[in-house]
Design a protein around this motif. Structure first.
Motif, PDB file in Angstrom:
ATOM      1  N   GLU A 160     172.675 -10.663  11.906  1.00 20.05           N
ATOM      2  CA  GLU A 160     171.358 -10.268  12.414  1.00 20.05           C
ATOM      3  C   GLU A 160     171.409  -8.876  13.061  1.00 20.05           C
ATOM      4  O   GLU A 160     171.031  -8.695  14.222  1.00 20.05           O
ATOM      5  CB  GLU A 160     170.824 -11.307  13.402  1.00 20.05           C
ATOM      6  CG  GLU A 160     170.699 -12.700  12.780  1.00 20.05           C
ATOM      7  CD  GLU A 160     169.693 -13.584  13.490  1.00 20.05           C
ATOM      8  OE1 GLU A 160     168.591 -13.117  13.795  1.00 20.05           O
ATOM      9  OE2 GLU A 160     170.037 -14.753  13.729  1.00 20.05           O
ATOM     10  N   SER A 163     167.922  -7.298  14.655  1.00 20.40           N
ATOM     11  CA  SER A 163     167.006  -8.096  15.474  1.00 20.40           C
ATOM     12  C   SER A 163     166.694  -7.462  16.828  1.00 20.40           C
ATOM     13  O   SER A 163     165.684  -7.784  17.446  1.00 20.40           O
ATOM     14  CB  SER A 163     167.562  -9.512  15.681  1.00 20.40           C
ATOM     15  OG  SER A 163     168.819  -9.457  16.314  1.00 20.40           O
ATOM     16  N   ARG A 170     163.361  -1.224  12.343  1.00 16.59           N
ATOM     17  CA  ARG A 170     163.919  -2.273  11.483  1.00 16.59           C
ATOM     18  C   ARG A 170     163.698  -1.929  10.014  1.00 16.59           C
ATOM     19  O   ARG A 170     164.597  -2.092   9.188  1.00 16.59           O
ATOM     20  CB  ARG A 170     163.296  -3.641  11.793  1.00 16.59           C
ATOM     21  CG  ARG A 170     163.986  -4.397  12.906  1.00 16.59           C
ATOM     22  CD  ARG A 170     163.788  -5.889  12.775  1.00 16.59           C
ATOM     23  NE  ARG A 170     162.398  -6.273  12.669  1.00 16.59           N
ATOM     24  CZ  ARG A 170     161.590  -6.494  13.698  1.00 16.59           C
ATOM     25  NH1 ARG A 170     162.048  -6.338  14.923  1.00 16.59           N
ATOM     26  NH2 ARG A 170     160.345  -6.864  13.512  1.00 16.59           N
ATOM     27  N   THR A 192     170.085 -13.420   8.598  1.00 15.06           N
ATOM     28  CA  THR A 192     168.812 -13.073   9.210  1.00 15.06           C
ATOM     29  C   THR A 192     167.911 -14.302   9.253  1.00 15.06           C
ATOM     30  O   THR A 192     168.081 -15.233   8.464  1.00 15.06           O
ATOM     31  CB  THR A 192     168.111 -11.940   8.434  1.00 15.06           C
ATOM     32  OG1 THR A 192     166.895 -11.597   9.088  1.00 15.06           O
ATOM     33  CG2 THR A 192     167.775 -12.362   7.005  1.00 15.06           C
ATOM     34  N   HIS A 193     166.951 -14.287  10.194  1.00  8.95           N
ATOM     35  CA  HIS A 193     165.899 -15.308  10.191  1.00  8.95           C
ATOM     36  C   HIS A 193     164.626 -14.736   9.581  1.00  8.95           C
ATOM     37  O   HIS A 193     163.630 -15.430   9.440  1.00  8.95           O
ATOM     38  CB  HIS A 193     165.605 -15.793  11.618  1.00  8.95           C
ATOM     39  CG  HIS A 193     165.094 -14.684  12.513  1.00  8.95           C
ATOM     40  ND1 HIS A 193     165.939 -13.846  13.211  1.00  8.95           N
ATOM     41  CD2 HIS A 193     163.838 -14.250  12.780  1.00  8.95           C
ATOM     42  CE1 HIS A 193     165.212 -12.960  13.882  1.00  8.95           C
ATOM     43  NE2 HIS A 193     163.940 -13.172  13.634  1.00  8.95           N
ATOM     44  N   ASP A 194     164.662 -13.452   9.220  1.00 10.48           N
ATOM     45  CA  ASP A 194     163.495 -12.742   8.713  1.00 10.48           C
ATOM     46  C   ASP A 194     163.479 -12.808   7.189  1.00 10.48           C
ATOM     47  O   ASP A 194     164.305 -12.181   6.521  1.00 10.48           O
ATOM     48  CB  ASP A 194     163.555 -11.284   9.175  1.00 10.48           C
ATOM     49  CG  ASP A 194     162.315 -10.480   8.804  1.00 10.48           C
ATOM     50  OD1 ASP A 194     161.672 -10.812   7.794  1.00 10.48           O
ATOM     51  OD2 ASP A 194     162.004  -9.513   9.520  1.00 10.48           O
ATOM     52  N   GLN A 195     162.520 -13.575   6.624  1.00  9.46           N
ATOM     53  CA  GLN A 195     162.509 -13.763   5.180  1.00  9.46           C
ATOM     54  C   GLN A 195     162.171 -12.466   4.428  1.00  9.46           C
ATOM     55  O   GLN A 195     162.557 -12.306   3.282  1.00  9.46           O
ATOM     56  CB  GLN A 195     161.566 -14.904   4.791  1.00  9.46           C
ATOM     57  CG  GLN A 195     160.182 -14.861   5.396  1.00  9.46           C
ATOM     58  CD  GLN A 195     159.213 -14.045   4.592  1.00  9.46           C
ATOM     59  OE1 GLN A 195     159.431 -13.776   3.435  1.00  9.46           O
ATOM     60  NE2 GLN A 195     158.128 -13.627   5.221  1.00  9.46           N
ATOM     61  N   GLU A 197     163.345  -9.457   5.285  1.00 11.30           N
ATOM     62  CA  GLU A 197     164.665  -8.834   5.150  1.00 11.30           C
ATOM     63  C   GLU A 197     165.442  -9.460   4.016  1.00 11.30           C
ATOM     64  O   GLU A 197     166.077  -8.775   3.211  1.00 11.30           O
ATOM     65  CB  GLU A 197     165.466  -8.993   6.456  1.00 11.30           C
ATOM     66  CG  GLU A 197     165.195  -7.929   7.489  1.00 11.30           C
ATOM     67  CD  GLU A 197     166.075  -8.088   8.720  1.00 11.30           C
ATOM     68  OE1 GLU A 197     167.211  -8.587   8.605  1.00 11.30           O
ATOM     69  OE2 GLU A 197     165.614  -7.721   9.819  1.00 11.30           O
ATOM     70  N   SER A 237     155.217 -14.193   2.938  1.00  8.78           N
ATOM     71  CA  SER A 237     154.348 -13.842   4.056  1.00  8.78           C
ATOM     72  C   SER A 237     153.067 -13.213   3.512  1.00  8.78           C
ATOM     73  O   SER A 237     153.094 -12.107   2.982  1.00  8.78           O
ATOM     74  CB  SER A 237     155.055 -12.858   4.996  1.00  8.78           C
ATOM     75  OG  SER A 237     154.249 -12.533   6.094  1.00  8.78           O
TER      76      SER A 237
END
Length: 365
Positions: A160, A163, A170, A192-195, A197, A237
């Protein structure tokens, strides 16, 4: 040729609690693997197992064709970039980057050459005399990346790394990491938790939930053919619309019936010949619900909907309605005339629809 990284039947337990369950993943040289999922899904634990920072409870792990299951981190030929940067505050940027080489006994000429190359790649050659406390968050992250790059390892591991940065930075750093991967041809594993990314960086994505791999695939495979409703909802998203419906066999296809806000059925036709159960969840991306004529395709089917919410978003406008007791989002063009409280004709691209079992959540087609 053996995979650069191969994980077989990996388990990780803390006492009687299973954190990772039967993980099987392999990547080839030059791949960019992204581990993605919500907080607590086990993605950082899996990265730490690859790095050797966490001992595994079962299974095997090999790097470059060699069994590394119980090998010390320093002997795994990896380089890691942490979320927290982990820089030495009393050292200059140059010394932070070259410190690992100095410890390993690399000669000064080689250190200087690698430092110069990496500093130019990361555009930090004007910062080499500064200390970490004199740098911005983005500059510190570049230094942390530089320290990893001079290693020239078999695997780069990123935990990450973006983050702590603001949204604009970013995006910039994401582009830089993508460019580095393309230019170096390096093999990278990125958490990452960011889809977003995950979709933009990866050549291969592993989606995780509760310590279990939900799906492995390319970004296109994950996005267009999610293996279950969790992946469909998590990746994208806005997320894929998941709408409870009834499927009625009709000749070679099915009639799909969805209740609108008033309880009346919206009727769509599936002509693919799929064998669907009576109760089904249909999955459709917001961009696959459009205004009539906005997209080409024989699979476009129109229906009339009551608009609940209109959300302008620059180049697009999101329109929210209610179907099957769920909020459903359509992605329309910026100049749409849709208004809250009014009816709007929308076209479903039935060729892009996914079907899921409402009990198991698994993909049906």
């Amino acid at each position: 040729m053996a995979p650069i990284l191969e994980i077989q039947g990996l388990y990780k337990n803390y006492g009687s609690t299973e954190i990772l369950k039967d993980i099987n993943v392999s990547i080839d040289a030059g791949d960019f693997l992204v581990l993605v999922g919500p907080s607590g899904c086990g993605k950082s634990t899996l990265l730490n197992c690859i790095a050797g920072l966490e001992p595994i409870s079962g299974g095997t792990l090999s790097i470059g064709g060699q069994d590394m299951t119980h090998v010390s981190p320093k002997d795994r030929d990896i380089a890691m970039v942490f979320q927290s940067y982990a820089l030495y505050p009393t050292m200059s940027v140059a010394k932070n980057i070259t410190f690992g080489m100095k410890v390993r006994g690399v000669d000064q000429k080689t250190q200087d050459a690698k430092l110069k190359k990496v500093a130019e790649q990361l555009q930090i050659d004007q910062l080499l005399h500064r200390r970490p406390g004199q740098l911005s968050g983005g500059q510190r992250q570049r230094v942390a990346m530089g320290r990893a790059l001079v290693r020239d390892p078999k695997l780069f591991l990123f935990d990450e790394p973006l983050s702590n940065l603001d949204a604009k930075l970013r995006v910039e750093m994401r582009t830089e990491i993508k460019a580095l991967h393309q230019n170096l041809g390096a093999t990278m594993v990125y958490v990452t938790h960011d889809q977003i990314e995950a979709m933009t960086l990866a050549t291969k994505i592993v989606v995780m939930k509760g310590g279990v791999v939900q799906q492995i695939g390319t970004p296109a495979e994950i996005y267009n053919r999610p293996a279950n409703m969790f992946v469909a909802d998590f990746m994208g998203s806005p997320a894929m619309n998941l709408i409870p419906a009834k499927a009625v066999k009709n000749g070679s296809g099915n009639t799909i019936e969805i209740e609108d806000k008033t309880g009346k059925p919206i009727v769509l036709k599936d002509t693919s010949g799929r064998d669907l159960p009576n109760n089904v969840v249909i999955g459709v991306r917001p961009e696959d619900i459009s205004e009539p004529g906005a997209r080409n395709g024989k699979a476009q089917q129109e229906a009339d909907f009551l608009v609940d919410i209109v959300e302008p978003a620059g180049a697009d406008t999101y329109v929210v309605t209610s179907l099957g007791g769920r909020q459903v989002t359509a992605r329309l063009h910026a100049e749409t005339t849709a208004q809250p409280g009014q009816h709007q004709t929308l076209a479903f691209d039935m060729a892009k629809v996914s079907y899921f079992d409402p009990d198991t959540g698994l993909r049906l087609n």
